[in-house]
Write an enzyme that holds these catalytic residues in place. Structure first.
Site, PDB file in Angstrom:
ATOM      1  N   GLU A  35       0.886  -1.169   0.000  1.00  0.00           N
ATOM      2  CA  GLU A  35       0.000   0.000   0.000  1.00  0.00           C
ATOM      3  C   GLU A  35       0.915   1.208   0.000  1.00  0.00           C
ATOM      4  O   GLU A  35       1.347   1.679   1.040  1.00  0.00           O
ATOM      5  CB  GLU A  35      -0.930  -0.034   1.216  1.00  0.00           C
ATOM      6  CG  GLU A  35      -1.998   1.030   1.151  1.00  0.00           C
ATOM      7  CD  GLU A  35      -1.490   2.389   1.599  1.00  0.00           C
ATOM      8  OE1 GLU A  35      -1.137   3.204   0.705  1.00  0.00           O
ATOM      9  OE2 GLU A  35      -1.467   2.637   2.801  1.00  0.00           O
ATOM     10  N   GLU A  72       2.613   8.613  -4.288  1.00  0.00           N
ATOM     11  CA  GLU A  72       3.625   8.231  -3.308  1.00  0.00           C
ATOM     12  C   GLU A  72       4.644   7.291  -3.961  1.00  0.00           C
ATOM     13  O   GLU A  72       5.360   6.559  -3.294  1.00  0.00           O
ATOM     14  CB  GLU A  72       2.971   7.643  -2.048  1.00  0.00           C
ATOM     15  CG  GLU A  72       2.215   8.728  -1.287  1.00  0.00           C
ATOM     16  CD  GLU A  72       1.601   8.282   0.042  1.00  0.00           C
ATOM     17  OE1 GLU A  72       1.810   7.112   0.434  1.00  0.00           O
ATOM     18  OE2 GLU A  72       0.917   9.096   0.667  1.00  0.00           O
TER      19      GLU A  72
HETATM   20  C1  LIG Z   1       1.659   4.270   3.038  1.00  0.00           C
HETATM   21  S1  LIG Z   1       2.786   3.397   4.070  1.00  0.00           S
HETATM   22  C2  LIG Z   1       1.919   1.910   4.388  1.00  0.00           C
HETATM   23  C3  LIG Z   1       2.391   1.236   5.624  1.00  0.00           C
HETATM   24  C4  LIG Z   1       1.601   0.016   6.002  1.00  0.00           C
HETATM   25  N1  LIG Z   1       1.723  -1.027   4.992  1.00  0.00           N
HETATM   26  C5  LIG Z   1       0.143   0.356   6.247  1.00  0.00           C
HETATM   27  O1  LIG Z   1      -0.674   0.008   5.408  1.00  0.00           O
HETATM   28  O2  LIG Z   1      -0.154   0.920   7.295  1.00  0.00           O
HETATM   29  C6  LIG Z   1       4.034   2.948   2.947  1.00  0.00           C
HETATM   30  C7  LIG Z   1       5.240   2.332   3.570  1.00  0.00           C
HETATM   31  O3  LIG Z   1       6.112   1.929   2.557  1.00  0.00           O
HETATM   32  C8  LIG Z   1       7.438   2.227   2.947  1.00  0.00           C
HETATM   33  N2  LIG Z   1       8.206   2.327   1.733  1.00  0.00           N
HETATM   34  C9  LIG Z   1       8.043   3.260   0.760  1.00  0.00           C
HETATM   35  N3  LIG Z   1       8.912   3.061  -0.229  1.00  0.00           N
HETATM   36  C10 LIG Z   1       9.657   1.991   0.128  1.00  0.00           C
HETATM   37  C11 LIG Z   1      10.750   1.312  -0.498  1.00  0.00           C
HETATM   38  N4  LIG Z   1      11.236   1.723  -1.680  1.00  0.00           N
HETATM   39  N5  LIG Z   1      11.257   0.241   0.118  1.00  0.00           N
HETATM   40  C12 LIG Z   1      10.762  -0.156   1.294  1.00  0.00           C
HETATM   41  N6  LIG Z   1       9.766   0.455   1.924  1.00  0.00           N
HETATM   42  C13 LIG Z   1       9.215   1.520   1.351  1.00  0.00           C
HETATM   43  C14 LIG Z   1       7.334   3.473   3.763  1.00  0.00           C
HETATM   44  O4  LIG Z   1       8.438   3.649   4.622  1.00  0.00           O
HETATM   45  C15 LIG Z   1       6.026   3.209   4.494  1.00  0.00           C
HETATM   46  O5  LIG Z   1       6.279   2.559   5.683  1.00  0.00           O
END
Ligand SMILES: C[S@@+](CC[C@H](N)C(=O)[O-])C[C@H]1O[C@@H](n2cnc3c(N)ncnc32)[C@H](O)[C@@H]1O
Ligand SMILES: C[S@@+](CC[C@H](N)C(=O)[O-])C[C@H]1O[C@@H](n2cnc3c(N)ncnc32)[C@H](O)[C@@H]1O
Lengths: 626, 626
Positions: free
Chosen positions: B421, B430
């Site tokens: 997500e 995002e």
């Molecule tokens: C919108 S949050 C969703 C978090 C969780 N899955 C939720 O639904 O509550 C997106 C997450 O993806 C992580 N994230 C974004 N890009 C990433 C990447 N390239 N590699 C690993 N994690 C990533 C961010 O740090 C964040 O924790």
């Protein structure tokens, strides 16, 4: 025909670049000043991944040898960019991306070479992707100026037929208008007009004069052949080109030579330039001030400099008219029988360094009437000049110098004739009403005021150039965000289009019947747009009647020939308003006053409403106090 | 009917001010909260030179005694200004000046008393002089807020008949629109709508919801009487008033009592308020965020805080849908026969604090399938949370925590199902595409991505409130002048009007067939304005399909009930564009990428062209690098 080369810059367009050096050499032979040519062959199939040497190798070789032979060669070349707008607007991503890559490739090479001018053709009504690509590149890379070449008639009518519901897309001015809006009036994009049709409607051509026109492309096929076999243009086109040359804009000849020699096209341009050359005093005086914004003077609150007075005094017509007016008034007021006995009291209020005193004395001499002259001036430095003149030039006459504010001066007697010139480009904007209504207390009941009235005029205009200048003018800190748009500017308006004829705004009459007249005014005027255009501001003019029908005017229709003292005014608006033919333009103007100041407010309510500009004089005011 | 007073603020309009104190006292008796009343008697002929005591003596006496009895009295009064717009717009200077003097007199007295709210009636289409006078006074004198009272139907139709060529002048929304433009969206002018007609078209009423509505005046004569003899409104009006009350706006009852008691009008309002009260999760969550602009998160470039994760995790519907999706995918992928033998590899990429891991484990349990879960997260602080959860909650399951950027992680095996997500309010903002297309290398050929697609939507909106907020938001130094207008804002949009329904903008599908898909996009959309209105910006939404038809949506037409994780986006424009019914609105959107960033650009080309916003990401960009 051996004639010294007149300063006219004519270019020649080459469809291909076969040998830059020989192309440049043949230019000179035919009296052209520069070449417009592509650096890649249009038929050369390109791919972004192709080795650039294959694309630019030929020009590169030529360029390297050229630089040593002719180090100035960059000044002789305008690069014609080869790109297909259709591809940029294709619905296929790949085609769009490809077009973008090729354009980037070409622009990068141009930048590398340091070519200062490029031409791109706007040949269809849809070009948003193209415009964004060029705009983005130009923003990062200010090394070149792009001439946006727009045909006066759509070239490819096949694609227009599909869009027939929208006749407006056939109006290529709208293409340009869209382009400059989308690219936010970017200063590095200038207009190049291609005269690709013979149907040249004056009205329509005029509209282009409100645009930042840099250059006109004339295809050889629009030239006719005169009896002597030389190329000439039809009258309306010739007239337009004269205006172009008058403004020192560029002309480019394009297409195959259809006459004896290319030279003859250049000679014809020189001929047009010569015949366009005007030496009327106004154009001469305006030469260095075209489209140059100045703040209006405030001769009441600020003392003028000697230099400023000197400039006034050079006007070849103003003082003649004043002298005529005084003379006529003297003749009307004093019969021949009384000529020897009656002394007429003339008060020159706001005398400056004295030219109106001199004019009054001359008038008296011509009319053979006796006068006593008071010269009232509040600028104490100018009074020095008056005293000097009294000793040197007026010693034989009855002249009294009064160093006073005319509004508070306690006059020893009442005047028969009160002469003044307290007028600004918008008539009342140097506070003539405030000064004269106060001075009126020492004008006899039946006394004469010269001038006896003045009227300001307003007219909607389109001017890309003036608009961008106002927009880019420095904003002082702590000013209202609209500050720069809430100033009237004095400016000789050249690069502009009159959307509709002027209409009267405010009138003042002297003397006033009322003891304490109200100098505030409100006017609403409605104009009809003659063509699709863009409202960038309101031009202001004035005329004044000195005595009977002796007048001075900067109203375009009644302009006093030779008058150079006043350039028009521009009241800007902060956001251009798009206009369609026959749209109503409703404009409101206020002249407002309080104890210390006078100011204007302006407002557009149709076709779309603007905010009220200069509310309560927050950005611009004329001070009543010394 | 004895019922606790619900928070609804209802005022009563008095046509005259005969005795403020007794008028205030009777208010309370009938459960009104404040009175709207004039301080001068409308029939009291006034002249600016008349001793002010004759005009204001009566209120002054009452006020002085009132202040001691009821020091809070200022909160109980809204002053109804007595002025005749006709006089302001008269062609006679004297009448105009007189009207101006009287208004000044009244406003000065109001300021002296410190009355915080006033009402002025806009009862005719011409009011430029009136607007300028009030605007100028308010700019100098910020002590009061003015409610601009506009009738939904023109009151004096006689004057309209003269102007019949202009049917638009009958549309009182245009009066308001003109007023707020002329006064440059002044923050101290709010709209008060007078429901003076019974014909209430829903469509038309809706448009007023895009305006800075503060108050609705309801004349007693528009109430009907129900069987029990109580006052009620017709369905469409009742609905509109409910919306008004929901937004905690004011209601004022005006006119003579036509039922048993004024109290019943108030009680009816309380009843409407109660029945409007909504307790759906979204409205609850949005309560403190209505029309409040926020910058979108950048979870890739910036690490989110624990609090932010906590807010996400409160969503009552998002994780249920994800669980359903994973469960369905497991069932489809592994037959009941293989349930005990096959282990499905699930990779939760961007796991945050782990809610999607939990959802996946729950899904496996429900589906009765074996799973191995990898939780990949680049936010090292969040990884701490994941490790904690692994020990505390997932100890019985096969969960591996991976502290890596998903784009560069060297996975030990390939995934059957990839759950993520990474979605913003505008879908891809995002950088879900950038992350997932890179992670795809460790998704099996026939692997499943949850979500498997998402689409953004755009729609033109009118919102005075959002526009002025963007306009007044602080601009950082050295930013582009359009900076504040070149940001997408995340905002729960309440005070707005939808000019036309949304249309799809960009779509991404996972996994991609292409190895190195191009994530740039370009879309052109054309909308038709349903009514005369003003374009203030483009609202953005998205929907996503997780698995098969299991989806999440914030598109207004397909909104997932209960979903609170995303508010819509607003893409502003810097200059409002006036729209006529059936005008085409042509909007261009780009999603553009380079090595380090992704950004949007937007552009309006119809009905009038805007500049390209956020060219080259100069004001807003989403960074691809950590
Ligand atoms: C919108 S949050 C969703 C978090 C969780 N899955 C939720 O639904 O509550 C997106 C997450 O993806 C992580 N994230 C974004 N890009 C990433 C990447 N390239 N590699 C690993 N994690 C990533 C961010 O740090 C964040 O924790
Ligand atoms: C536009 S200049 C004209 C000067 C001169 N008459 C000419 O035509 O060259 C106006 C003159 O009026 C003077 N002036 C303006 N207001 C004045 C006032 N209230 N009393 C006296 N002189 C005034 C200024 O100082 C200035 O010299």
């Amino acid at each position: 025909m051996s004639q010294a080369k007149i300063a006219v810059s004519v270019g020649l367009e080459y469809p291909t670049c076969y040998n830059i050096q020989s192309q440049i050499e043949s230019l000179a032979a035919e009296c052209f000043d520069y070449a417009v040519l592509p650096l890649v062959h249009p038929r050369f199939a390109r791919h972004k991944d192709v080795d650039r040497y294959r694309v630019f190798g030929l020009p590169e070789a030529q360029v390297q040898s050229l630089s040593s032979i002719c180090p100035q060669w960059l000044k002789l070349i305008v690069c014609d960019i080869q790109c297909k707008l259709k591809d940029f607007e294709s619905k296929y991503v790949e085609r769009r991306d490809h077009a973008k890559d090729l354009l980037h490739q070409e622009l990068e090479y141009i930048t590398y070479l340091g070519i200062p001018f490029i031409v791109v053709s706007l040949d269809q009504p849809d070009f948003c992707n193209f415009a964004r690509t060029l705009y983005a590149h130009s923003e990062k890379n200010m090394s070149y100026t792009a001439w946006i070449k727009v045909p006066i008639r759509p070239v490819d009518t096949s694609m227009l037929r599909q869009q027939e519901e929208e006749p407006s897309s056939q109006d290529t001015w709208r293409w340009w208008n869209m382009f400059r809006s989308v690219t936010n009036y970017h200063s590095k994009f200038e207009l190049a007009l291609e005269i690709n049709g013979d149907i040249c409607d004056d009205h329509e051509l005029t509209r282009w004069l409100g645009e930042p026109l840099r250059c006109v492309f004339i295809p050889t096929h629009v030239f006719q052949t005169n009896k002597a076999g030389y190329p000439v243009l039809n009258a309306s086109l010739a007239n337009f080109i004269k205006k172009i040359l008058e403004k020192n804009l560029q002309v480019v000849i394009q297409g195959v030579n259809r006459h004896q020699s290319y030279l003859h096209y250049v000679q014809y341009m020189q001929y047009l330039k010569k015949s366009s050359h005007s030496d009327d005093p106004l154009s001469m005086a305006a030469q260095d001030f075209e489209d140059y914004l100045q703040f209006p003077l405030q001769p009441l609150a600020n003392d003028l400099s000697s230099f400023t007075y000197e400039v006034f005094e050079k006007d070849p017509i103003k003082y003649i008219r004043y002298q005529e007016a005084v003379q006529q008034a003297l003749l009307d007021r004093v019969s021949p029988e009384q000529a020897d006995t009656v002394v007429t009291t003339i008060m020159v209020v706001g005398a400056g360094r004295g030219p109106l005193v001199t004019a009054s004395l001359n008038a008296a001499k011509e009319a053979n009437r006796k006068v006593r002259v008071y010269a009232v001036e509040k600028n104490m430095s100018a009074v020095v000049g008056l005293k000097y003149k009294k000793e040197e030039q007026w010693a034989q006459s009855d002249v009294t110098i009064v160093s006073e504010d005319m509004r508070t001066w306690n006059a020893p007697e009442k005047a028969d004739i009160m002469v003044s010139e307290l007028l600004g480009s918008f008539g009342d904007n140097e506070l003539s009403p405030e000064c004269l209504y106060a001075a009126q207390k020492y004008l006899k009941e039946d006394g004469i005021s010269i001038p006896y009235n003045y009227t300001s005029y307003i007219a909607p205009i389109m001017s890309h150039k003036l608009f961008t200048q106002v927009k880019s003018s420095m904003i002082k800190e702590h000013q209202h965000p609209l500050y720069r748009f809430e100033q009237p500017y004095v400016v000789y308006q050249r690069n502009k289009y009159n959307i509709a004829p002027p209409q009267p705004c405010f009138t003042f009459v002297h003397p006033s019947e009322d003891k304490d007249p109200d100098n505030s005014r409100y006017t609403k005027a409605t104009f009809i747009a003659e063509q699709d255009s863009v409202l960038h501001g309101i031009a202001g003019y004035f005329d004044t009647f000195l005595y009977k029908d002796i007048n001075l005017s900067i109203h375009p229709d009644t302009l006093s020939p030779g008058l150079i003292s006043w350039f028009p005014v521009l009241f800007p608006i902060h956001e251009p308003i798009q206009l369609k033919t026959n749209d109503e333009i409703e404009v409101h103007f206020w002249r407002l006053c309080d104890n210390v100041k006078v100011w204007y407010e302006w407002l557009v309510t149709k076709p779309t409403p603007s905010p009220i500009y200069n509310l309560d004089g927050r950005s611009y005011k004329m001070m009543k106090i010394l």
